[in-house]
Scaffold this motif. Structure first.
Motif, short mmCIF file in Angstrom:
data_model
loop_
_atom_site.label_atom_id
_atom_site.label_comp_id
_atom_site.label_asym_id
_atom_site.label_seq_id
_atom_site.Cartn_x
_atom_site.Cartn_y
_atom_site.Cartn_z
N UNK A 64 68.82 21.32 58.89
CA UNK A 64 67.79 20.29 58.81
C UNK A 64 66.70 20.77 57.87
N UNK A 65 66.45 19.99 56.87
CA UNK A 65 65.37 20.28 55.93
C UNK A 65 64.20 19.40 56.31
N UNK A 66 63.02 19.97 56.39
CA UNK A 66 61.84 19.23 56.80
C UNK A 66 61.58 18.00 55.95
N UNK A 67 60.79 17.09 56.49
CA UNK A 67 60.51 15.84 55.76
C UNK A 67 59.66 16.09 54.52
N UNK A 68 58.92 17.17 54.51
CA UNK A 68 58.04 17.41 53.38
C UNK A 68 58.76 18.22 52.31
N UNK A 69 59.30 17.51 51.36
CA UNK A 69 59.91 18.15 50.21
C UNK A 69 58.87 18.32 49.13
N UNK A 70 59.26 18.77 47.95
CA UNK A 70 58.31 18.99 46.87
C UNK A 70 57.56 17.71 46.47
N UNK A 71 58.25 16.58 46.45
CA UNK A 71 57.59 15.33 46.05
C UNK A 71 56.52 14.92 47.07
N UNK A 72 56.84 15.07 48.35
CA UNK A 72 55.88 14.71 49.40
C UNK A 72 54.66 15.63 49.37
N UNK A 73 54.87 16.91 49.13
CA UNK A 73 53.76 17.86 49.05
C UNK A 73 52.86 17.50 47.87
N UNK A 74 53.45 17.14 46.74
CA UNK A 74 52.68 16.76 45.56
C UNK A 74 51.85 15.51 45.86
N UNK A 75 52.48 14.53 46.50
CA UNK A 75 51.80 13.28 46.82
C UNK A 75 50.60 13.54 47.73
N UNK A 76 50.77 14.37 48.75
CA UNK A 76 49.66 14.67 49.67
C UNK A 76 48.54 15.42 48.95
N UNK A 77 48.92 16.33 48.07
CA UNK A 77 47.93 17.15 47.37
C UNK A 77 47.01 16.29 46.50
N UNK A 78 47.58 15.30 45.81
CA UNK A 78 46.80 14.49 44.89
C UNK A 78 46.41 13.13 45.44
N UNK A 79 46.64 12.91 46.72
CA UNK A 79 46.28 11.66 47.37
C UNK A 79 44.77 11.42 47.32
N UNK A 80 43.99 12.49 47.50
CA UNK A 80 42.53 12.34 47.52
C UNK A 80 41.99 11.90 46.16
N UNK A 81 42.64 12.27 45.07
CA UNK A 81 42.18 11.86 43.75
C UNK A 81 42.42 10.37 43.54
N UNK A 82 43.53 9.84 44.05
CA UNK A 82 43.81 8.42 43.93
C UNK A 82 42.80 7.60 44.74
N UNK A 83 42.38 8.10 45.90
CA UNK A 83 41.39 7.38 46.71
C UNK A 83 40.06 7.30 45.99
N UNK A 84 39.66 8.37 45.30
CA UNK A 84 38.41 8.39 44.55
C UNK A 84 38.44 7.38 43.41
N UNK A 85 39.55 7.26 42.73
CA UNK A 85 39.68 6.32 41.62
C UNK A 85 39.61 4.87 42.10
N UNK A 86 40.24 4.57 43.24
CA UNK A 86 40.25 3.22 43.78
C UNK A 86 38.87 2.79 44.25
N UNK A 87 38.09 3.71 44.77
CA UNK A 87 36.78 3.36 45.30
C UNK A 87 35.76 3.13 44.19
N UNK A 88 36.01 3.61 42.98
CA UNK A 88 35.04 3.45 41.88
C UNK A 88 35.16 2.15 41.21
#
Length: 88
Positions: A64-88
């Motif tokens: 069993x490989x965890x749900x968090x693969x490299x793509x999911x980790x990348x998405x979580x890492x840069x999620x906060x930057x997307x929120x900042x752009x949307x709020x501006x």
């Protein structure tokens, strides 16, 4: 064969799978720092994390490989930057 292009230091080396302690002795030029004694003979020791003894492809074992693969980790890492752009 051409002369003087092949390594001269071929010797028997023990390759050890650290997952299941299986060993394989074959000739190699790999550099090692450790040694192991098998049946009264001292061999250079090379420890491997995975080999055909433990690889799921060769063993048929499903892991069993965890749900968090490299793509999911990348998405979580840069999620906060997307929120900042949307709020501006």
């Amino acid at each position: 064969m051409k002369k003087k292009i092949h390594p001269e230091n071929y010797r028997p080396v023990v390759f050890k799978d650290i997952n299941n302690e299986k060993i394989l002795i074959c000739r190699s030029t790999v550099k090692t720092k450790e040694t192991i004694k098998i049946k009264g003979v001292v061999y250079p020791l090379y420890k491997m994390e995975i080999s055909s003894y433990s690889h799921p492809f060769f063993t048929g074992e499903k892991r069993f490989v965890g749900k968090t693969g490299p793509a999911e980790k990348f998405r979580k890492k840069y999620e906060k930057y997307n929120k900042n752009k949307k709020s501006k």
